[in-house]
Design a protein around this motif. Structure first.
Motif, PDB file in Angstrom:
ATOM      1  N   TRP A  15       7.481  58.030  85.104  1.00 28.73           N
ATOM      2  CA  TRP A  15       7.719  58.420  83.923  1.00 28.73           C
ATOM      3  C   TRP A  15       9.060  59.515  84.274  1.00 28.73           C
ATOM      4  N   LEU A  16      10.325  59.479  83.600  1.00 27.98           N
ATOM      5  CA  LEU A  16      11.369  60.786  83.840  1.00 27.98           C
ATOM      6  C   LEU A  16      11.577  60.969  82.278  1.00 27.98           C
ATOM      7  N   GLY A  17      12.010  62.152  82.220  1.00 23.08           N
ATOM      8  CA  GLY A  17      12.758  62.558  80.949  1.00 23.08           C
ATOM      9  C   GLY A  17      13.464  63.716  80.958  1.00 23.08           C
ATOM     10  N   VAL A  18      14.334  64.151  80.004  1.00 25.49           N
ATOM     11  CA  VAL A  18      15.098  65.142  79.999  1.00 25.49           C
ATOM     12  C   VAL A  18      14.747  65.885  78.519  1.00 25.49           C
ATOM     13  N   VAL A  19      14.503  67.119  78.503  1.00 22.18           N
ATOM     14  CA  VAL A  19      14.567  67.712  77.240  1.00 22.18           C
ATOM     15  C   VAL A  19      15.783  68.476  77.022  1.00 22.18           C
ATOM     16  N   PRO A  20      16.676  67.882  76.114  1.00 26.04           N
ATOM     17  CA  PRO A  20      17.908  68.490  75.734  1.00 26.04           C
ATOM     18  C   PRO A  20      17.924  69.967  75.507  1.00 26.04           C
ATOM     19  N   ALA A  21      19.163  70.589  75.956  1.00 25.68           N
ATOM     20  CA  ALA A  21      19.314  72.005  75.824  1.00 25.68           C
ATOM     21  C   ALA A  21      19.431  72.327  74.209  1.00 25.68           C
ATOM     22  N   ASP A  22      18.963  73.586  73.720  1.00 21.25           N
ATOM     23  CA  ASP A  22      19.168  73.834  72.347  1.00 21.25           C
ATOM     24  C   ASP A  22      18.540  72.910  71.464  1.00 21.25           C
ATOM     25  N   SER A  23      17.210  72.468  71.811  1.00 23.91           N
ATOM     26  CA  SER A  23      16.422  71.653  70.914  1.00 23.91           C
ATOM     27  C   SER A  23      14.933  72.227  70.965  1.00 23.91           C
ATOM     28  N   GLY A  24      13.879  71.421  70.602  1.00 21.45           N
ATOM     29  CA  GLY A  24      12.393  71.718  70.913  1.00 21.45           C
ATOM     30  C   GLY A  24      12.218  71.230  72.194  1.00 21.45           C
ATOM     31  N   ILE A  25      11.141  71.006  72.330  1.00 25.05           N
ATOM     32  CA  ILE A  25      10.549  70.562  73.735  1.00 25.05           C
ATOM     33  C   ILE A  25      10.441  69.180  73.891  1.00 25.05           C
ATOM     34  N   ALA A  27      10.959  65.704  74.929  1.00 27.69           N
ATOM     35  CA  ALA A  27      11.688  64.932  76.052  1.00 27.69           C
ATOM     36  C   ALA A  27      12.341  63.703  75.617  1.00 27.69           C
ATOM     37  N   GLU A  28      13.626  63.224  76.286  1.00 33.37           N
ATOM     38  CA  GLU A  28      13.830  61.809  75.842  1.00 33.37           C
ATOM     39  C   GLU A  28      13.659  60.900  77.113  1.00 33.37           C
ATOM     40  N   ALA A  29      12.971  59.890  77.338  1.00 31.61           N
ATOM     41  CA  ALA A  29      12.910  59.368  78.373  1.00 31.61           C
ATOM     42  C   ALA A  29      14.146  58.492  79.197  1.00 31.61           C
ATOM     43  N   ARG A  30      14.085  58.604  80.377  1.00 33.21           N
ATOM     44  CA  ARG A  30      15.135  58.163  81.453  1.00 33.21           C
ATOM     45  C   ARG A  30      14.564  57.233  82.270  1.00 33.21           C
ATOM     46  N   GLU A  31      15.502  56.424  82.898  1.00 28.90           N
ATOM     47  CA  GLU A  31      15.196  55.527  84.090  1.00 28.90           C
ATOM     48  C   GLU A  31      15.528  56.037  85.437  1.00 28.90           C
ATOM     49  N   VAL A  92      -1.621  60.353  75.933  1.00 28.25           N
ATOM     50  CA  VAL A  92      -0.558  61.471  75.542  1.00 28.25           C
ATOM     51  C   VAL A  92       0.665  61.217  75.932  1.00 28.25           C
ATOM     52  N   ASP A  93       1.606  61.297  75.355  1.00 30.58           N
ATOM     53  CA  ASP A  93       2.973  60.513  75.579  1.00 30.58           C
ATOM     54  C   ASP A  93       3.770  62.021  76.301  1.00 30.58           C
ATOM     55  N   PRO A  94       4.104  61.773  77.606  1.00 29.50           N
ATOM     56  CA  PRO A  94       4.895  62.819  78.200  1.00 29.50           C
ATOM     57  C   PRO A  94       6.114  63.554  77.512  1.00 29.50           C
ATOM     58  N   ARG A 174      14.612  58.056  90.449  1.00 36.01           N
ATOM     59  CA  ARG A 174      14.344  56.690  89.604  1.00 36.01           C
ATOM     60  C   ARG A 174      12.907  56.444  89.404  1.00 36.01           C
ATOM     61  N   LEU A 175      12.619  55.718  88.407  1.00 33.78           N
ATOM     62  CA  LEU A 175      11.357  55.469  88.199  1.00 33.78           C
ATOM     63  C   LEU A 175      10.873  54.363  89.450  1.00 33.78           C
ATOM     64  N   GLY A 176       9.517  54.607  89.651  1.00 33.16           N
ATOM     65  CA  GLY A 176       9.108  53.775  91.105  1.00 33.16           C
ATOM     66  C   GLY A 176       9.359  54.317  92.210  1.00 33.16           C
ATOM     67  N   ASP A 177      10.078  55.610  92.345  1.00 37.46           N
ATOM     68  CA  ASP A 177      10.453  56.088  93.555  1.00 37.46           C
ATOM     69  C   ASP A 177       9.109  56.828  93.969  1.00 37.46           C
ATOM     70  N   ILE A 178       8.896  57.020  95.436  1.00 37.65           N
ATOM     71  CA  ILE A 178       7.685  57.443  96.105  1.00 37.65           C
ATOM     72  C   ILE A 178       8.074  58.992  96.351  1.00 37.65           C
ATOM     73  N   LEU A 179       7.429  59.997  96.174  1.00 30.90           N
ATOM     74  CA  LEU A 179       7.545  61.269  96.642  1.00 30.90           C
ATOM     75  C   LEU A 179       6.399  61.776  97.563  1.00 30.90           C
ATOM     76  N   ARG A 180       6.879  62.222  98.896  1.00 30.30           N
ATOM     77  CA  ARG A 180       5.774  62.602  99.768  1.00 30.30           C
ATOM     78  C   ARG A 180       5.784  64.194  99.507  1.00 30.30           C
ATOM     79  N   LEU A 181       4.593  64.221  99.694  1.00 29.36           N
ATOM     80  CA  LEU A 181       3.913  65.748  99.627  1.00 29.36           C
ATOM     81  C   LEU A 181       3.751  66.386 100.683  1.00 29.36           C
ATOM     82  N   TYR A 182       4.428  67.712 101.021  1.00 29.21           N
ATOM     83  CA  TYR A 182       4.239  68.802 101.926  1.00 29.21           C
ATOM     84  C   TYR A 182       3.731  70.063 101.554  1.00 29.21           C
ATOM     85  N   VAL A 183       2.754  70.507 102.187  1.00 29.54           N
ATOM     86  CA  VAL A 183       2.078  71.829 101.856  1.00 29.54           C
ATOM     87  C   VAL A 183       2.505  72.876 103.084  1.00 29.54           C
TER      88      VAL A 183
END
Length: 193
Positions: A15-25, A27-31, A92-94, A174-183
């Motif tokens: 899931w991806l989203g953006v919380v627009p500036a000058d609004s509440g919290i 988010a609007e879903a994005r691809e 719970v909707d992100p 993008r939706l479906g992308d894989i992110l590798r974790l480095y610590v």
């Protein structure tokens, strides 16, 4: 010698989203999202600097300009399911949580260590700031769609609210992308014993 160690874990972006500036919290879903050093153009938490808030009041007077390490809020799909179950909801909707991203596949995600990195195949890299502690604002958003459930959020989200992060290397996700974790390749701090 590298200071970050690649782990066996990766997270799939679900899931991806953006919380627009000058609004509440909410988010609007994005691809897909374009991430710059400033974060996301037009987002509530855009910028390389920000005014300090209650989260760092023991360090700075509220409103002091500081580095913006809260450009993004990243949540775990698995932890969201646990929050929903504890609240008595199916899901719970992100978007209600002001989320930028939800990933699947990294255990104990909220406690990924600060300074860890999430890196995409094209090199886009996010630096973990720290745990994003629950507050009452997402509960207010949940309450709008699920009357009677909003007040349950803060307790259900304890230790499951995900992390905040900032863009270390720009790129696209993008939706479906894989992110590798480095610590960080260092032992845990022993001073707090």
């Amino acid at each position: 010698m590298p200071v970050l160690t690649e782990t066996e874990f990766s997270g799939e972006i679900t899931w991806l989203g953006v919380v627009p500036a000058d609004s509440g919290i909410q988010a609007e879903a994005r691809e897909a999202l374009e991430l710059g050093f400033h974060g996301i153009t037009g987002a509530r938490h855009e910028g390389t600097e920000r005014a300090s808030c209650v989260r760092v009041k023991n360090l700075y007077e509220t409103g002091t300009q500081i580095r913006n390490v809260r450009q993004m809020t990243i949540l775990s799909e698995e932890e969201l399911a646990l929050i929903a179950a504890d609240m008595g909801l199916d899901r719970v909707d992100p978007r209600h949580l002001g989320a930028t991203m939800v990933v699947r596949g990294i255990p104990d995600f909220t406690f990924v260590p600060p300074s860890a990195r999430l890196q995409g195949a094209d090199g886009v890299t996010l630096t973990v700031d720290m745990e994003n502690r629950p507050c009452i604002l997402p509960g207010r958003e949940i309450e709008k769609d699920h009357a009677g459930y909003g007040p349950k959020f803060k307790t259900a989200a304890a230790n499951r609210r995900g992390i905040t992060a900032w863009v270390e290397r720009p790129g696209q996700v993008r939706l479906g992308d894989i992110l590798r974790l480095y610590v960080p390749a260092q032992r845990g701090w022993g001073g707090a014993r």
